[in-house]
Design an enzyme around this catalytic site. Structure first.
Site, PDB file in Angstrom:
ATOM      1  N   ASP A  77     -29.651   5.053 -29.570  1.00  0.00           N
ATOM      2  CA  ASP A  77     -30.525   5.707 -28.306  1.00  0.00           C
ATOM      3  C   ASP A  77     -30.129   4.903 -27.018  1.00  0.00           C
ATOM      4  O   ASP A  77     -30.512   3.788 -26.831  1.00  0.00           O
ATOM      5  CB  ASP A  77     -32.074   5.499 -28.571  1.00  0.00           C
ATOM      6  CG  ASP A  77     -32.492   6.626 -29.596  1.00  0.00           C
ATOM      7  OD1 ASP A  77     -31.838   7.217 -30.212  1.00  0.00           O
ATOM      8  OD2 ASP A  77     -33.734   6.475 -29.972  1.00  0.00           O
ATOM      9  N   GLU A 378     -25.879  15.371 -41.351  1.00  0.00           N
ATOM     10  CA  GLU A 378     -25.595  14.701 -40.192  1.00  0.00           C
ATOM     11  C   GLU A 378     -24.957  13.349 -40.840  1.00  0.00           C
ATOM     12  O   GLU A 378     -25.389  12.807 -41.857  1.00  0.00           O
ATOM     13  CB  GLU A 378     -26.681  14.437 -39.292  1.00  0.00           C
ATOM     14  CG  GLU A 378     -27.505  15.664 -38.830  1.00  0.00           C
ATOM     15  CD  GLU A 378     -28.839  15.357 -38.374  1.00  0.00           C
ATOM     16  OE1 GLU A 378     -29.052  14.230 -37.905  1.00  0.00           O
ATOM     17  OE2 GLU A 378     -29.527  16.478 -37.432  1.00  0.00           O
TER      18      GLU A 378
END
Length: 440
Positions: A77, A378
């Site tokens: 992030d 993913e």
């Protein structure tokens, strides 16, 4: 996956990134709650319509993530996007709205399960009668109304955020408190969660008494177990290993009370998942694929209690199997299971962490396959090496050869680095190989 801050980027910057996508079917994009509902009941998707339009113009399909969580507490992030301010402002008055650990520290990653049915959130009229589930449904409905002409055609999947990082789990390993391979910390110490557990125990005791057995009550007295696992660690619990704690290390987790606690803890998470899926189906009907993302918690997998998974809500035992129950839930609502860590290989992991991402993938894939639940994948972290891309290709081929191919693979993440001269050939070759994989 688009950049986390795609909605905040200059449009020409994002357009340039999208123009570099060759051979892929589409993009995944976070639709952040706080960017679209700045005030209660007032929705503004104007940041997102141009992005969707750019994707459509490039013949790219869209996976929209309705992101009811914050950005900034997970590895990778690079931006911070919080929950809507009107949500956080309620915390002093209603501390149970956010997950609480043993030390009384709150998690700001997402709202707690305790908020699901609490009628304390304001509506557009200023009346505080909405629950968290009401707010999530209002957001889904507003999204549907805004983009109905594209849903099912250009917007082909709606991933509903059900917890931190959009995953159905507890916020047990936020980066601000946790380091790999710590087991994380239980997130159930707010007043409502504790009362719910007491009610749960009371119901079991009543039921056992009604059926003429008091074994649970007798064992409870003999073991003198506290209501919740309590390490009294002053924040150190996030980075402890299970054998360093009384709950896992001294056998409490194997007692009737310990097993019952873990079953309750995981069952609460599954109830939240069902509530979210039910609301999503109510809004989107069968017009579009609904998806639920599950974390690939592969560390401590090779230990007796798989504590990192259990603390995140994924308890697995001889009488309770979270993943099997999850698969049944997804089957019920016709939802897709999205799983991570497909780029990882056991031998690359720290031996002390007792990881097995490969075993975990095989286990979860097998459960999904047994119920014919669509299984998508993913990578957990941005891939830097050819070997990581090869791992994804091998796993995708294995799924295909075993009769339940991946419904989709989404690559993390579109960035300047990904399209740089040093990297672009690597992922372009990967996309080409994924396309050329032989049929079953």
């Amino acid at each position: 996956m688009c950049p986390l801050n795609a909605a905040l980027l200059p449009r020409d910057t994002l357009a340039r990134l999208l123009d570099k996508l060759v051979g892929v079917e589409g993009i995944m994009l976070d639709v952040w709650w706080s960017l679209c509902e700045p005030t209660p009941g007032s929705f503004d998707f104007s940041r997102y319509r141009p992005i969707f339009q750019m994707a459509i113009e490039r013949n790219l399909k869209i996976q929209a993530v309705l992101s009811f969580h914050t950005c900034g507490e997970s590895e990778g992030d690079q931006v911070v996007i919080s929950l809507p301010p009107f949500i956080r402002q309620l915390q002093p008055q209603y501390p149970f709205l956010f997950y609480t650990d043993e030390d009384g520290e709150w998690s700001w990653e997402c709202l707690s399960l305790s908020a699901d049915h609490a009628k304390v959130f304001p509506s557009a009229q200023g009346v505080c009668r909405r629950t968290a589930l009401d707010m999530y449904e209002d957001f889904m409905r507003a999204f549907y109304e805004e983009f109905s002409s594209w849903i099912g055609t250009h917007i082909v999947q709606i991933q509903v955020s059900m917890g931190p990082s959009g995953e159905l789990r507890y916020p047990s390993f936020a980066l601000s408190r946790w380091k790999f391979p710590g087991m994380g910390a239980f997130q159930c110490y707010d007043e409502r969660m504790q009362q719910d557990y007491r009610d749960y125990i009371a119901a079991i005791t009543t039921r056992n008494h009604h059926h003429g057995t008091d074994s649970f009550h007798r064992r409870e007295k003999e073991e003198e177990v506290v209501v919740f696992p309590c390490y009294q660690t002053c924040g150190r619990g996030y980075n402890m290993l299970p054998w360093q704690t009384p709950f896992f290390g001294e056998g409490i987790a194997e007692t009737e009370r310990g097993k019952t606690f873990l079953e309750w803890y995981s069952s609460k998470l599954l109830c939240h998942g069902e509530d979210m899926l039910e609301r999503a189906r109510r809004v989107f009907h069968s017009q579009v694929e609904i998806a639920c993302k599950v974390a690939g918690i592969h560390w401590l997998y090779k230990t007796k209690h798989r504590a990192a998974e259990a603390i995140a809500g994924y308890y697995v035992s001889d009488r309770f199997h979270f993943y099997q129950r999850l698969a049944s839930l997804l089957k019920k609502y016709g939802a897709t299971w999205i799983f991570t860590c497909f780029e990882k290989r056991d031998e690359w992991e720290d031996k002390a962490a007792k990881c097995s991402p490969e075993s975990l993938i095989r286990e979860t894939w097998s459960i999904a396959a047994s119920l014919d639940v669509p299984f998508a994948a993913e990578n957990a972290l941005e891939m830097k090496r050819d070997e990581e891309y090869e791992q994804v290709l091998e796993k995708a081929d294995w799924c295909r050869r075993n009769g339940h191919p991946l419904s989709c693979f989404t690559l993390l993440r579109l960035s300047e680095e990904l399209i740089s001269p040093d990297h672009v050939d690597r992922w372009a070759t990967f996309v080409q190989h994924m396309q050329q994989s032989p049929p079953i």
